[in-house]
Scaffold this active site. Structure first.
Site, PDB file in Angstrom:
ATOM      1  N   LYS A 151       1.258  -6.297  -3.923  1.00  0.00           N
ATOM      2  CA  LYS A 151       2.304  -7.083  -3.759  1.00  0.00           C
ATOM      3  C   LYS A 151       2.132  -8.722  -3.678  1.00  0.00           C
ATOM      4  O   LYS A 151       2.662  -9.616  -3.894  1.00  0.00           O
ATOM      5  CB  LYS A 151       3.193  -6.716  -2.601  1.00  0.00           C
ATOM      6  CG  LYS A 151       3.878  -5.385  -2.638  1.00  0.00           C
ATOM      7  CD  LYS A 151       5.142  -5.753  -3.864  1.00  0.00           C
ATOM      8  CE  LYS A 151       6.076  -4.426  -3.779  1.00  0.00           C
ATOM      9  NZ  LYS A 151       7.141  -4.559  -4.287  1.00  0.00           N
ATOM     10  N   SER A 204      -1.669   1.594  -5.511  1.00  0.00           N
ATOM     11  CA  SER A 204      -0.892   0.528  -5.228  1.00  0.00           C
ATOM     12  C   SER A 204      -0.919  -0.034  -3.840  1.00  0.00           C
ATOM     13  O   SER A 204      -0.785  -1.343  -3.362  1.00  0.00           O
ATOM     14  CB  SER A 204       0.498   0.754  -5.476  1.00  0.00           C
ATOM     15  OG  SER A 204       1.110   1.772  -4.884  1.00  0.00           O
TER      16      SER A 204
END
Length: 401
Positions: free
Chosen positions: A49, A300
């Site tokens: 992110k 992720s």
């Protein structure tokens, strides 16, 4: 407008900010393909992110920065925005669902952000952030439905292309769709022969359902420990990009996610969160329509709450056949426990718990139930133990698998 030039510009901006995470071949993960792991779980703040949030904030005007920024997040975007804001010396508020892991909440506060906890799921925290944004004139940093954010996430694809020459497919987690939109757009722009597959949790499959119905849907609820992808409604930009560039989407169960987390810990010594494990789960359980191909799984994030690791490991052990429980109906007399434990030990099983019950109203007066939890090697090992117990006359009335 999202362009490949914007992805390359993001890559230039982020060059000295984010880590170029390793791409690791995982030969010891059982599946029908050759797996490579893109380790964004080892990224700054523990997830990808930071790429999108930092690039987005770098594009803000001075006026937008002066107003301060706000974001909504289940945890990973929160940390990315908070760290980016701290480095740019911008006041930052983050709205997070009250179900967000404590570790993510505290990490976000640690980067200097003002955290507002909101009752409900991610979408409820988004609504709160939107209201505060309008009330106070903040600049909103969207976690996924923003072309600058998407371009930042697309830099992962540039790294993958640089790290591996022969790629057949890339498998990517989907929540709101920012990560897969950036990766799919970039990959298809540079090498359209590479397949891009998305993965969602079965109990949080908003993008899966939306693509299947060919319209953006809002699902009634999300119920998954993969909090990073627990999104009820896909974004406008991301829905369009996924529809255009992603080859297919698959779903995985909570048990499959847990098994993938356990496998990554045991086989690769990598800690990932639920959202970070779904790509591996889909590959491990052979959901993909390909075999004997080079498949890159994007891990992720790695921000798993330590308080649920034990539960995740237990679920993973059960699904992979590494642990099971037998309930055996016995005549209540001396030597029965010895007989059961002898069969299990002779087969190489390890008894970890025993529970004795002689008060069930459905059993005979002179009978009992013996519940035995056993550490095993795999499902074949479990079947062998069951066979030998029954061969010795022990009646298995229930098995937990």
């Amino acid at each position: 407008m999202l362009t490949i030039d914007k992805v390359y510009n993001a890559n230039s901006v982020l060059k000295n900010v984010v880590r170029k995470t390793d791409l690791i071949e995982a030969k010891n993960i059982p599946c029908d393909n050759r797996i490579y792991l893109k380790t964004e779980n080892l990224q700054l703040t523990g997830s990808f992110k930071i790429r999108g949030s930092y690039y987005k904030i770098s594009k803000l005007s001075e006026e937008e920065k002066e107003h301060g920024i706000i974001a909504s997040s289940a945890g990973n975007h929160a940390q990315g925005v908070a760290l980016s804001a701290q480095r740019a010396d911008i006041p930052c508020t983050i709205c997070m669902p009250d179900s967000a892991p404590i570790s993510k909440v505290e990490a976000t506060k640690g980067y200097g952000a003002n955290v507002v906890l909101v009752e409900g799921a991610y979408d409820d925290s988004f609504d709160k952030a939107d209201a505060l944004c309008k009330e106070n004139g903040y600049t909103f940093i969207h976690p996924y439905d923003d072309e600058d954010v998407i371009a930042g996430q697309g830099t992962i694809a540039l790294e993958i292309l640089d790290q591996l020459d022969d790629i057949d497919a890339i498998v990517v987690p989907i929540g709101g769709g920012g990560l897969i939109s950036g990766i799919a757009f970039t990959i298809k722009s540079l090498n359209p022969d590479i397949k891009v597959y998305g993965v969602q949790a079965t109990k949080a499959a908003s993008m899966y359902e939306s693509i299947a119905q060919d319209e953006q849907l809002t699902i009634d609820s999300v119920n998954t420990f993969a909090d990073g992808i627990a999104v009820k409604h896909p974004g406008d930009h991301t829905f369009a990009l996924v529809k255009q560039y992603v080859d297919d989407i698959f779903t995985v169960s909570e048990d499959e996610i847990a098994a993938a987390i356990l496998t990554l810990m045991e086989k690769q010594k990598l800690v990932v969160e639920g959202a970070g494990a779904v790509a591996v789960a889909a590959t491990m359980f052979n959901k993909l329509p390909i075999q004997d191909k080079n498949v890159v799984c994007v891990l992720s994030g790695g921000n798993i709450d330590v308080n649920i690791i034990d539960r995740v490991m237990t679920r993973g052990l059960l699904l992979s056949g590494r642990k099971t429980s037998f309930t055996i109906a016995l005549t209540d007399k001396p030597g029965q426990l010895l007989g059961v434990s002898k069969v299990i030990s002779e087969n190489g099983g390890n008894v970890v718990t025993i529970d004795y019950d002689n008060g069930d109203p459905d059993m005979d007066i002179n009978a009992c139930f013996l519940k035995v939890t056993v550490e095993t090697r795999n499902h074949e090992h479990i079947e062998k133990i069951k066979h030998d117990l029954e061969a010795k006359g022990f009646k298995i009335v229930q098995e937990r698998v």
